[in-house]
Design an enzyme around this catalytic site. Sequence first.
Site, mmCIF file in Angstrom:
data_model
loop_
_atom_site.group_PDB
_atom_site.id
_atom_site.type_symbol
_atom_site.label_atom_id
_atom_site.label_comp_id
_atom_site.label_asym_id
_atom_site.label_seq_id
_atom_site.Cartn_x
_atom_site.Cartn_y
_atom_site.Cartn_z
ATOM 1 N N ASP A 41 0.851 -1.191 0.000
ATOM 2 C CA ASP A 41 0.000 0.000 0.000
ATOM 3 C C ASP A 41 0.891 1.247 0.000
ATOM 4 O O ASP A 41 1.913 1.264 -0.677
ATOM 5 C CB ASP A 41 -0.923 -0.036 1.228
ATOM 6 C CG ASP A 41 -2.252 0.654 0.997
ATOM 7 O OD1 ASP A 41 -2.266 1.885 0.918
ATOM 8 O OD2 ASP A 41 -3.278 -0.039 0.894
ATOM 9 N N SER A 86 -11.303 -0.487 -0.254
ATOM 10 C CA SER A 86 -10.003 -0.512 0.422
ATOM 11 C C SER A 86 -10.154 -0.814 1.901
ATOM 12 O O SER A 86 -9.272 -1.407 2.518
ATOM 13 C CB SER A 86 -9.297 0.843 0.275
ATOM 14 O OG SER A 86 -8.834 1.045 -1.029
ATOM 15 N N HIS A 104 -3.328 6.043 3.825
ATOM 16 C CA HIS A 104 -4.171 4.926 3.394
ATOM 17 C C HIS A 104 -3.644 3.591 3.913
ATOM 18 O O HIS A 104 -4.392 2.768 4.451
ATOM 19 C CB HIS A 104 -4.256 4.914 1.876
ATOM 20 C CG HIS A 104 -5.221 3.938 1.294
ATOM 21 N ND1 HIS A 104 -4.875 2.641 0.983
ATOM 22 C CD2 HIS A 104 -6.527 4.064 0.950
ATOM 23 C CE1 HIS A 104 -5.923 2.020 0.463
ATOM 24 N NE2 HIS A 104 -6.939 2.858 0.432
#
Length: 409
Positions: A116, A345, A147
Amino acid sequence: MAQYILLRDENASALSHLRGGTFSGPTAGISGNEGMFRAPPSPVIETVDLSAGDMRDAARDPSILSMARSMPTRLIEPEPMENVSDADAVPAWGITSVGADTSPFDGSGVRVAVLDTGIDAAHPAFAGVTLTQKDFSGSGDQDANGHGTHCAGTIFGRDVDGTRIGVAPGVTDALIGKVLDDNGSGSSEMLFNAMRWVSGQEKPARVISMSLGFDFPGFAERLVQQNNLPVLLATSVALEGYRMNLRMFDALMSMIRRQADFNGGTVVVAAAGNESRRQISPDFEVSVSVPAAAEGVVSVGALGQSGSGLTVAPFSNTNPVVSAPGVGIVSARSGGGLRSLNGTSMATPHVAGITALWWQALAQSGVPLTARAVDSRLLATAVTSGFAPGTDLMDRGQGLVQAPSAAMN
């Protein structure tokens, strides 16, 4: 000339070299007699500039399993939703929905990998976790985007100020591959190199979690702007690059599955994508994107809550393998504290965490410990109850994943 990624089989290279072929390679995989391997094929990723003639030569190289034109990747951006805010988010509702709060398993002894935007290693949510970090983006190990930190928190984060955020908080060993820069951008060779890094570890990661996609529109736009190609030609080149990258991902997944005979294997989990827009029209549905669409990958759709039961999030791409909570998910904020986000996600790390629980459960049950066995349990135990009436099975896949129960002991 254009930049291409080559996926090689080290053992095929070695065997060709021993037979007097024109392609050299390492001999570590050969045990003395030709064709007798001590280990499964080991993938090697190379990034080279190739002309049309070079590509023809590469196609005749028996050690090259696949080649693909390098293309951009991008973060599957969290989705804003008008009816969901940080104040409305219910902490741990996702953990409760998947049964992790009542499971006797916590992921202890299971190594996980997150590919990620990196991780905030200093966040209290990751206290006590050995984080092996590697930057493939060229922007450093830190997670300025946030994120990756949020996703990792959902998989194995410890409680933060009394709030549970992690599905598998017993995990103490994680590989963190930064494959997207701080703006959420990357390239396919970054992702492939990270997967090669993870699969080449002496101690295997039992689950890989990815919440990213191949940027087909961005690739076409770049070809127009930087290479001055006509739009039609740029679209055609981008489409062929997309296909090549999908085939390469399939080839890499095949090699990872073959390694399962030697090390038990790895389950790969990826976000289905956020391109659907059901709030505009019920028919505005986009199918699962790459890499989630690759063969053998567990693609994940996102669910939200309603008064009539679980609903498929309006942005969640259709045709996922399974689904998980992905609306109003509270997890770690890079820099400290917590925040809520929406997206496939956010659903994906729920499934990655549940996968870690299943690895632990099967290890204690006496069942053969393989990725195939874990994958089978993950799909077989997904539930279809609790959904709002009229939910399309194509939108929710096999159903909502569930943690192993005490009955596994």
